[in-house]
Motif scaffolding. Sequence first.
Motif, short mmCIF file in Angstrom:
data_model
loop_
_atom_site.label_atom_id
_atom_site.label_comp_id
_atom_site.label_asym_id
_atom_site.label_seq_id
_atom_site.Cartn_x
_atom_site.Cartn_y
_atom_site.Cartn_z
N ILE A 106 0.85 -1.18 0.00
CA ILE A 106 0.00 0.00 0.00
C ILE A 106 0.89 1.23 0.00
O ILE A 106 1.71 1.42 0.91
CB ILE A 106 -0.94 0.02 1.22
N LEU B 238 1.08 5.27 0.26
CA LEU B 238 0.34 6.41 0.78
C LEU B 238 0.86 7.69 0.14
O LEU B 238 2.07 7.88 0.00
CB LEU B 238 0.49 6.51 2.30
N TYR C 210 -4.23 6.59 -1.41
CA TYR C 210 -3.45 5.34 -1.43
C TYR C 210 -3.66 4.61 -2.74
O TYR C 210 -4.68 4.78 -3.42
CB TYR C 210 -3.83 4.43 -0.25
N VAL D 78 -5.95 -1.92 4.33
CA VAL D 78 -5.96 -0.46 4.18
C VAL D 78 -6.33 0.18 5.52
O VAL D 78 -5.67 1.14 5.97
CB VAL D 78 -6.96 -0.04 3.09
#
Length: 564
Positions: free
Chosen positions: A297, A299, A316, A359
């Motif tokens: 993930i 950001l 994201y 997430v």
Amino acid sequence: MAGRPLAARRLASADVRALRQAASRFGGEAAARKVGLLALAATRVIDRPRTLQEYRNTLLFLLAYPETPAIFRAARRELARIDAIASALPSAALRPLAGSGLPGSAVTASFTLDIARWLARRHPGTADVDSFGEDGRPLADVLALALPPIEAELTAAAVDSLELLDEAKGRAASRLAFLVDAIDAIDASPTVRAHLFESLAPFLTIRASASLVRTASRGLATVPFCHTAPLHKAVASPRELIDEPLPPPRAMTARQRGALIDKARATLSVLARETDPVTWPSRDGVTLYDLPRGTSIALYPMDPARRFALDSHTGYLLMKNGVPVGYGGGWPFLATCRTGINVFPAFRGGESSWLFAQVLRVYRHQFGVARFLDEPYQFGAGNREGLLSGAFWMYYRLGFRPVERALRRFAAAEFARIRRTAGYRSPLPAMRALAASDIALDLAPTDAAMRIDAGALSLAVSRHVALAHRGDRRAAEAAAVQRAADALGADDHAGWPAAEARAFRSLAQVVARVPDLDRWTAAERARCVALMRAKGAADDAPYFRALVAHRRLAEGMLAIVRGR
């Protein structure tokens, strides 16, 4: 007779459906079946765009959820083959697939100046100006600010904006390249130039070129995570997963952070999508977490100059084995965070619930979140696809509940019916009813001080400016900055880095109005100064965590909202 052998070798939709069904099955003979179907597909001719798109989506699924390294490598080879086929097809044949992201296909939409500039300079020839909206400002008005006086006749005689653009650009590479350069030449701030560009209401046509497709797929795993057991369609213990501490983020160079920004921009632009954090990212603040099962993930915090005064939008990009499978964002403030997820069509039927839980895990720990909120659009309000997919129940199984008590009871009854009735699907009227309220996931007890809405706090400040300063914003800011600097011992704030000084001035309009500010301890004042500076840092996550930890400030904000 000459056409019959070709027809016999053509990849049919039925072949793709069989491979897609096999792709979702794991264990036993599943891998051998996938290998066989994939090998067969690799020998077939593909001359129908719709089949090409369905097959490409299946290959992307296989890359995200391979059962063996060999399947991953075979899917990657096939993806390269069909991308070459798609890119060679006539544009007219791909017109029905506009916005699909299929290589060679095109989509027309409006974009910001920053994305237009990125396309024109990083991917020349990929995008161009298609038209101008009827409600847009005449191009002559804006171009007159950019061209030298000697060319005044050019803009004075202009009637049609598109004709003027073609006349003015001459032999420039493209309409878009000329327009971006012209806007950038205007003597004004970046914000004003961006507004001038958007005031033209330009529509850009973006083609999913080889260069954009390569940028979006950059970073595919060299050693993929392979699924040998059925996918995690449900999360057994969502709260335990979300509460699990994060590993340290991956160490990255500035070039690697830039590549992640390019990857997100390329992924979204060919789908005619754009989000503020990807358009205006804080380049030094981009963070990447490597998580279980080949998940990562990235950001994207907003550029400090673009952030809101109190909260901020952090976007994201969700990836599996380096393949983008979804995107979204969060708006944290105090212990609450509004969030949502968009899973790309190719990956629906995968591990969407488990991925979204990851997430939430990232945002929980990155920003100190105890409560997540999702707005109704995410699961159906004004979003028919969300209604038909039953997205509400994905959130519900993760622990989200309607904030309205009556809908909470209705959802519980409907979910009980789903569990006891085989094959039952909630009818559309029921899904519409459930999409009439925000839903919340409470991970820890929170009180009113931790649930303050940033918009309500901003409105309270506006009302104070109107009453106490007769609407004079400059006088209100100057008074608030002086009051906060005196009370907190931050007289040196003018010498801080520009972004930190700007954050201090903005937050001062709240801090200065805290009723008991003069009774704070020295430690509370020092912590407040530190968090105000952190709001202007490249990565503002420490600001949000510090804000949650500063109980005295949160209580002061609550008093402001309540008009005390």
